[in-house]
Write a protein that holds these residues in place. Structure first.
Motif, PDB file in Angstrom:
ATOM      1  N   LYS A   1       2.289   3.075  -4.325  1.00 46.61           N
ATOM      2  CA  LYS A   1       1.842   3.423  -5.296  1.00 46.61           C
ATOM      3  C   LYS A   1       2.016   4.235  -6.070  1.00 46.61           C
ATOM      4  CE  LYS A   1      -2.353   2.866  -2.446  1.00 46.61           C
ATOM      5  NZ  LYS A   1      -3.587   3.431  -1.762  1.00 46.61           N
ATOM      6  N   ASP A   2       3.425   4.834  -5.782  1.00 48.53           N
ATOM      7  CA  ASP A   2       4.038   5.525  -7.063  1.00 48.53           C
ATOM      8  C   ASP A   2       5.051   4.552  -7.413  1.00 48.53           C
ATOM      9  OD1 ASP A   2       2.709   8.182  -5.919  1.00 48.53           O
ATOM     10  OD2 ASP A   2       4.386   8.524  -4.996  1.00 48.53           O
TER      11      ASP A   2
ATOM     12  N   PRO B   1      -2.581   0.756 -12.063  1.00 40.37           N
ATOM     13  CA  PRO B   1      -2.044   0.736 -10.405  1.00 40.37           C
ATOM     14  C   PRO B   1      -2.727   0.190  -9.370  1.00 40.37           C
ATOM     15  CG  PRO B   1      -1.047   2.440 -11.192  1.00 40.37           C
ATOM     16  CD  PRO B   1      -2.115   2.395 -12.503  1.00 40.37           C
ATOM     17  N   GLU B   2      -4.304   0.703  -9.351  1.00 40.60           N
ATOM     18  CA  GLU B   2      -5.118   0.230  -8.732  1.00 40.60           C
ATOM     19  C   GLU B   2      -5.824  -0.978  -8.230  1.00 40.60           C
ATOM     20  OE1 GLU B   2      -5.630   3.426 -10.625  1.00 40.60           O
ATOM     21  OE2 GLU B   2      -4.796   4.489  -8.960  1.00 40.60           O
ATOM     22  N   PHE B   3      -5.946  -1.046  -9.778  1.00 44.25           N
ATOM     23  CA  PHE B   3      -6.367  -2.377 -10.330  1.00 44.25           C
ATOM     24  C   PHE B   3      -5.211  -3.762 -10.028  1.00 44.25           C
ATOM     25  CE2 PHE B   3      -6.542  -6.450 -13.420  1.00 44.25           C
ATOM     26  CZ  PHE B   3      -7.560  -6.523 -13.685  1.00 44.25           C
TER      27      PHE B   3
ATOM     28  N   SER C   1      -9.818  -2.149 -19.487  1.00 41.26           N
ATOM     29  CA  SER C   1     -10.978  -0.954 -19.128  1.00 41.26           C
ATOM     30  C   SER C   1     -11.466  -0.142 -19.576  1.00 41.26           C
ATOM     31  CB  SER C   1      -9.483   0.119 -18.161  1.00 41.26           C
ATOM     32  OG  SER C   1      -8.422   0.016 -19.853  1.00 41.26           O
TER      33      SER C   1
ATOM     34  N   ALA D   1       2.492   2.368 -10.267  1.00 37.86           N
ATOM     35  CA  ALA D   1       2.439   3.524 -11.169  1.00 37.86           C
ATOM     36  C   ALA D   1       3.563   3.200 -12.070  1.00 37.86           C
ATOM     37  CB  ALA D   1       1.782   5.088 -10.631  1.00 37.86           C
TER      38      ALA D   1
ATOM     39  N   HIS E   1       0.839  -0.891   0.089  1.00 35.75           N
ATOM     40  CA  HIS E   1       0.381   0.230  -0.478  1.00 35.75           C
ATOM     41  C   HIS E   1       1.066   1.272  -0.112  1.00 35.75           C
ATOM     42  CE1 HIS E   1      -3.976  -1.770   0.524  1.00 35.75           C
ATOM     43  NE2 HIS E   1      -3.959  -2.611   1.542  1.00 35.75           N
TER      44      HIS E   1
ATOM     45  N   LEU F   1      -2.725  -3.605  -7.764  1.00 39.47           N
ATOM     46  CA  LEU F   1      -2.790  -3.688  -6.121  1.00 39.47           C
ATOM     47  C   LEU F   1      -4.048  -4.240  -5.657  1.00 39.47           C
ATOM     48  CD1 LEU F   1      -1.881  -2.443  -3.259  1.00 39.47           C
ATOM     49  CD2 LEU F   1      -3.081  -0.707  -3.893  1.00 39.47           C
ATOM     50  N   LYS F   2      -4.929  -4.187  -6.564  1.00 41.44           N
ATOM     51  CA  LYS F   2      -6.584  -5.224  -6.418  1.00 41.44           C
ATOM     52  C   LYS F   2      -6.215  -5.956  -6.455  1.00 41.44           C
ATOM     53  CE  LYS F   2     -11.204  -4.773  -6.412  1.00 41.44           C
ATOM     54  NZ  LYS F   2     -11.636  -4.106  -4.844  1.00 41.44           N
TER      55      LYS F   2
ATOM     56  N   GLY G   1      -5.792   3.619 -15.050  1.00 40.89           N
ATOM     57  CA  GLY G   1      -6.029   3.807 -13.648  1.00 40.89           C
ATOM     58  C   GLY G   1      -6.342   1.877 -13.065  1.00 40.89           C
TER      59      GLY G   1
END
Length: 190
Positions: free
Chosen positions: A41-42, A66-68, A157, A45, A38, A70-71, A64
């Motif tokens: 994140k940078d 990086p969020e994907f 996406s 990305a 967590h 991570l999830k 989007g």
């Protein structure tokens, strides 16, 4: 007598190597450090943007991804692959500092590509059946997981499906073989 000694030597060498690799496998089944991911994140990305950069189409950050990633790593990845992914994230900046004197995020595009090539070569599985066994027991490598989730996240996406691929909202009739024109994008729906 020498044959017996040679067999004992081979058996001891094999047992020793299995014990050392067994400790490494046990390490991959430990509880993953999910808090660390967590905080990165940078870096995540920048890594996804290295795989799918912004060109005439939007890049991974705009989609989007990086969020994907991570999830997907947190919720849909097995413990060995999670540990290998987190270990790979932890190894990026030390490798970058050792070879280029700055963190990955501040490296140039060419330097970032060179770092990613190193981690791709480092994480290549064996060929054939041993590779399948390796992936089953210890999970995918850092780079394999990152690249797979980046591509899935980008091309599923809205940005990736509509701007990077040839998107037809209503595809119409089924045509089994559609020739592509030179320079045409791949189909997103058909």
């Amino acid at each position: 007598m020498k044959r017996r000694q040679a067999l004992w030597g081979i058996a001891l060498l094999g047992a020793g190597s299995m014990a050392i690799s067994g400790f490494k496998w046990i390490n991959w089944y430990k509880r993953p450090d999910l808090i660390y991911i967590h905080r990165q994140k940078d870096l995540l990305a920048a890594l996804t943007e290295t795989i799918i950069p912004t060109t005439d189409t939007p890049g991974a950050i705009e989609a989007g991804v990086p969020e994907f990633v991570l999830k997907m790593v947190l919720e849909n990845t097995g413990t060995p692959s999670q540990n290998r992914f987190i270990d790979g994230l932890k190894a990026i900046d030390p490798y970058s500092l050792e070879h280029f004197g700055k963190p990955y995020v501040k490296c140039s595009r060419e330097q970032q590509n060179e770092i990613m090539r190193h981690f791709e070569q480092d994480g290549k599985p064996f060929d054939g059946i041993p590779g399948k066994v390796q992936r089953k027991l210890i999970g995918n490598s850092f780079f394999t997981t990152l690249k797979e989730y980046t591509c899935i996240g980008y091309f599923t996406s809205m940005v990736g499906a509509t701007q990077a691929l040839a998107y037809v909202f209503t595809p119409g009739i089924y045509q089994g073989c559609v020739p592509l024109q030179p320079g045409q994008k791949a189909w997103a729906i058909r």
